[in-house]
Design a protein around this motif. Structure first.
Motif, PDB file in Angstrom:
ATOM      1  N   SER A  84       0.828  -1.211   0.000  1.00  0.00           N
ATOM      2  CA  SER A  84       0.000   0.000   0.000  1.00  0.00           C
ATOM      3  C   SER A  84       0.858   1.256   0.000  1.00  0.00           C
ATOM      4  O   SER A  84       0.544   2.229  -0.690  1.00  0.00           O
ATOM      5  CB  SER A  84      -0.946  -0.008   1.198  1.00  0.00           C
ATOM      6  OG  SER A  84      -0.288   0.280   2.409  1.00  0.00           O
ATOM      7  N   VAL A  87       2.286   1.605  -3.627  1.00  0.00           N
ATOM      8  CA  VAL A  87       1.276   1.986  -4.619  1.00  0.00           C
ATOM      9  C   VAL A  87       0.764   3.400  -4.363  1.00  0.00           C
ATOM     10  O   VAL A  87       0.722   4.244  -5.274  1.00  0.00           O
ATOM     11  CB  VAL A  87       0.111   0.970  -4.608  1.00  0.00           C
ATOM     12  CG1 VAL A  87      -1.050   1.483  -5.460  1.00  0.00           C
ATOM     13  CG2 VAL A  87       0.591  -0.384  -5.117  1.00  0.00           C
ATOM     14  N   LEU A  88       0.355   3.681  -3.136  1.00  0.00           N
ATOM     15  CA  LEU A  88      -0.192   5.000  -2.836  1.00  0.00           C
ATOM     16  C   LEU A  88       0.880   6.071  -2.908  1.00  0.00           C
ATOM     17  O   LEU A  88       0.602   7.201  -3.337  1.00  0.00           O
ATOM     18  CB  LEU A  88      -0.848   4.990  -1.458  1.00  0.00           C
ATOM     19  CG  LEU A  88      -2.022   4.011  -1.298  1.00  0.00           C
ATOM     20  CD1 LEU A  88      -2.551   4.034   0.129  1.00  0.00           C
ATOM     21  CD2 LEU A  88      -3.140   4.341  -2.277  1.00  0.00           C
ATOM     22  N   GLU A 124      -1.420   7.586   4.215  1.00  0.00           N
ATOM     23  CA  GLU A 124      -2.836   7.228   4.051  1.00  0.00           C
ATOM     24  C   GLU A 124      -3.545   7.462   5.380  1.00  0.00           C
ATOM     25  O   GLU A 124      -3.002   7.153   6.438  1.00  0.00           O
ATOM     26  CB  GLU A 124      -2.939   5.765   3.608  1.00  0.00           C
ATOM     27  CG  GLU A 124      -4.314   5.151   3.630  1.00  0.00           C
ATOM     28  CD  GLU A 124      -5.304   5.922   2.802  1.00  0.00           C
ATOM     29  OE1 GLU A 124      -6.127   6.647   3.413  1.00  0.00           O
ATOM     30  OE2 GLU A 124      -5.275   5.816   1.565  1.00  0.00           O
ATOM     31  N   PRO A 276      -6.190  -5.824   3.344  1.00  0.00           N
ATOM     32  CA  PRO A 276      -5.947  -5.050   2.119  1.00  0.00           C
ATOM     33  C   PRO A 276      -7.058  -4.049   1.820  1.00  0.00           C
ATOM     34  O   PRO A 276      -6.783  -2.936   1.363  1.00  0.00           O
ATOM     35  CB  PRO A 276      -5.869  -6.130   1.030  1.00  0.00           C
ATOM     36  CG  PRO A 276      -5.521  -7.384   1.744  1.00  0.00           C
ATOM     37  CD  PRO A 276      -6.158  -7.273   3.094  1.00  0.00           C
ATOM     38  N   PHE A 280      -6.200  -0.052   1.299  1.00  0.00           N
ATOM     39  CA  PHE A 280      -6.218   0.501  -0.050  1.00  0.00           C
ATOM     40  C   PHE A 280      -7.470   1.309  -0.393  1.00  0.00           C
ATOM     41  O   PHE A 280      -7.463   2.059  -1.369  1.00  0.00           O
ATOM     42  CB  PHE A 280      -6.079  -0.632  -1.085  1.00  0.00           C
ATOM     43  CG  PHE A 280      -4.686  -1.121  -1.276  1.00  0.00           C
ATOM     44  CD1 PHE A 280      -3.857  -0.571  -2.245  1.00  0.00           C
ATOM     45  CD2 PHE A 280      -4.181  -2.151  -0.489  1.00  0.00           C
ATOM     46  CE1 PHE A 280      -2.565  -1.017  -2.425  1.00  0.00           C
ATOM     47  CE2 PHE A 280      -2.885  -2.609  -0.664  1.00  0.00           C
ATOM     48  CZ  PHE A 280      -2.075  -2.046  -1.636  1.00  0.00           C
ATOM     49  N   HIS A 281      -8.548   1.159   0.357  1.00  0.00           N
ATOM     50  CA  HIS A 281      -9.822   1.671  -0.139  1.00  0.00           C
ATOM     51  C   HIS A 281      -9.893   3.186  -0.234  1.00  0.00           C
ATOM     52  O   HIS A 281     -10.562   3.731  -1.120  1.00  0.00           O
ATOM     53  CB  HIS A 281     -10.960   1.177   0.766  1.00  0.00           C
ATOM     54  CG  HIS A 281     -11.072   1.931   2.054  1.00  0.00           C
ATOM     55  ND1 HIS A 281     -10.351   1.609   3.186  1.00  0.00           N
ATOM     56  CD2 HIS A 281     -11.820   3.014   2.396  1.00  0.00           C
ATOM     57  CE1 HIS A 281     -10.653   2.441   4.154  1.00  0.00           C
ATOM     58  NE2 HIS A 281     -11.536   3.315   3.711  1.00  0.00           N
ATOM     59  N   ILE A 284      -7.692   5.042  -3.285  1.00  0.00           N
ATOM     60  CA  ILE A 284      -8.120   4.444  -4.543  1.00  0.00           C
ATOM     61  C   ILE A 284      -9.585   4.811  -4.809  1.00  0.00           C
ATOM     62  O   ILE A 284      -9.958   5.201  -5.934  1.00  0.00           O
ATOM     63  CB  ILE A 284      -7.954   2.913  -4.512  1.00  0.00           C
ATOM     64  CG1 ILE A 284      -6.484   2.533  -4.308  1.00  0.00           C
ATOM     65  CG2 ILE A 284      -8.515   2.288  -5.787  1.00  0.00           C
ATOM     66  CD1 ILE A 284      -5.565   2.960  -5.421  1.00  0.00           C
ATOM     67  N   VAL A 309     -12.556  -2.095  -5.411  1.00  0.00           N
ATOM     68  CA  VAL A 309     -11.642  -2.171  -4.272  1.00  0.00           C
ATOM     69  C   VAL A 309     -11.679  -3.561  -3.641  1.00  0.00           C
ATOM     70  O   VAL A 309     -10.665  -4.018  -3.100  1.00  0.00           O
ATOM     71  CB  VAL A 309     -11.933  -1.069  -3.229  1.00  0.00           C
ATOM     72  CG1 VAL A 309     -11.662   0.304  -3.800  1.00  0.00           C
ATOM     73  CG2 VAL A 309     -13.337  -1.174  -2.665  1.00  0.00           C
ATOM     74  N   SER A 313      -8.417  -5.814  -3.375  1.00  0.00           N
ATOM     75  CA  SER A 313      -8.048  -6.423  -2.092  1.00  0.00           C
ATOM     76  C   SER A 313      -7.758  -7.904  -2.256  1.00  0.00           C
ATOM     77  O   SER A 313      -6.796  -8.430  -1.669  1.00  0.00           O
ATOM     78  CB  SER A 313      -9.179  -6.223  -1.075  1.00  0.00           C
ATOM     79  OG  SER A 313      -9.447  -4.855  -0.881  1.00  0.00           O
ATOM     80  N   VAL A 316      -4.367  -8.270  -3.927  1.00  0.00           N
ATOM     81  CA  VAL A 316      -3.274  -8.040  -2.974  1.00  0.00           C
ATOM     82  C   VAL A 316      -3.099  -9.248  -2.069  1.00  0.00           C
ATOM     83  O   VAL A 316      -1.968  -9.673  -1.778  1.00  0.00           O
ATOM     84  CB  VAL A 316      -3.544  -6.769  -2.142  1.00  0.00           C
ATOM     85  CG1 VAL A 316      -2.521  -6.630  -1.010  1.00  0.00           C
ATOM     86  CG2 VAL A 316      -3.515  -5.536  -3.031  1.00  0.00           C
TER      87      VAL A 316
END
Length: 347
Positions: A84, A87-88, A124, A276, A280-281, A284, A309, A313, A316
């Motif tokens: 995460s 990616v983020l 995040e 995940p 990630f939510h 994204i 998402v 997840s 991931v």
């Protein structure tokens, strides 16, 4: 206890709905007036996470050495978390996430999961809960070094509660940093409920469950929450008491074994999606809502973003967590045993 996987997923999904209902990506502060009256309570799903952690972490640490416990937690938490951050962080550096472009030092600090300790901004918004979890894990690791027993658990919980009150009374920053007052009532109650589940419902564990419930209510009723602002002081406070009490009640039912017979394997899949999804939510979803809500409309966009998402997840979980966790855990276990071989040769 597969029902805990279901509860973890429900807690994560409630946080997802809370964020998606409140995000400014819709271009309006209240895109779903009726729905938000329900999803606004999703923020309290974090409390459910903490109580489940109290239950599960004590269960997982029981009978383990501190090294074994640390290896299990590191291999569980870091693979998806690193994914995460990467990616983020990449999305932020490329300008897709516009609220803040992180520096290299911020990215590096976030990779450690210790950024709160270094007073570095979270990449995040949901990462703040991981700091609470890490402090709890550190306390449990110290406890494991002493040796976890039933009576020591009672002493541990009693000491935690008393020190919480002292830290609040004297405004001791160090004590508050170690005792994590926000999440402590839920950790304490979760640990006490594990004692109930494992050893039966004698009085002392129930006293700690009750104390955790009381302290949790003192916290939420003392805050100027959005629920009180929306529904008024009397009704809003009653709703908060109900939500917190429901969280405790659900975990009490779990501890008493009412769901022990549930063995639906698909619940394990939901549990695997939880971490995940939580990581990630937010960003994204923010990006996808901003791109899609204009041409698609609000409700189709909300449904499609949730599907995306969830699929992300699962990817991931399958592509990152499953292979990396196994290898990381094996490497950590070998590292723990490395000194044993040296001592044997020295002997």
């Amino acid at each position: 206890m597969r029902v805990l996987d279901l509860l973890r997923f429900c807690a994560a999904f409630s946080v997802v709905l809370f964020h998606y209902g409140q995000t400014r990506a819709w271009g309006t502060p209240n895109a779903f007036p009726a729905l938000s009256a329900v999803t606004m309570f999703g923020v309290y799903g974090v409390r459910m996470f903490f109580m489940i952690s109290g239950f599960v972490i004590l269960m997982s640490a029981w009978g383990r050495t501190p090294g074994e416990f640390a290896a299990s937690r590191i291999s569980r938490l870091y693979p998806a978390y690193w994914a995460s951050v990467i990616v983020l962080g990449a999305l932020a550096v490329m300008g897709f996430i516009t609220d803040h472009r992180p520096t290299l030092s911020e990215l590096l600090a976030n990779l450690t999961m210790l950024q709160h300790g270094f007073r570095v901004r979270d990449l995040e918004i949901v990462y703040w809960t991981l700091w609470q979890e890490l402090i709890f894990y550190a306390l449990i690791a110290v406890f494991a070094a002493i040796g976890i027993t039933y009576r020591r658990c009672l002493a541990f919980l009693g000491g935690w509660l008393v020190l919480l009150a002292i830290a609040e009374r004297v405004n001791a920053d160090l004590l508050q940093a170690v005792l994590v007052p926000f999440s402590a009532p839920y950790f304490i109650a979760g640990m006490a409920l594990y004692l109930v589940h494992r050893f039966g419902g004698s009085l002392f564990p129930w006293l700690f469950v009750g104390a955790g419930w009381a302290v949790a209510l003192v916290q939420v009723l003392g805050a100027n929450s959005a629920v009180v602002q929306r529904f008024g002081q009397a009704f809003g406070s009653a709703l908060l008491v109900g939500v917190i009490s429901l969280i405790f009640l659900v975990m009490i039912v779990v501890a008493l074994g009412a769901f022990d017979e549930i063995d639906w394997r698909w619940l394990t899949v939901l549990g695997a999606l939880t971490y995940p999804l939580y990581l990630f939510h937010h960003h994204i979803g923010y990006l996808l809502i901003g791109w899609w809500h204009g041409p698609l409309g609000r409700w189709p966009t909300l449904a499609l973003v949730i599907v995306v998402v969830l699929a992300l997840s699962y990817a991931v979980y399958r592509l990152v967590e499953v292979p990396v966790q196994r290898r990381l855990r094996a490497a950590l276990d070998r590292s723990l045993r490395a000194g044993d071989g040296y001592l044997d040769r020295a002997g």
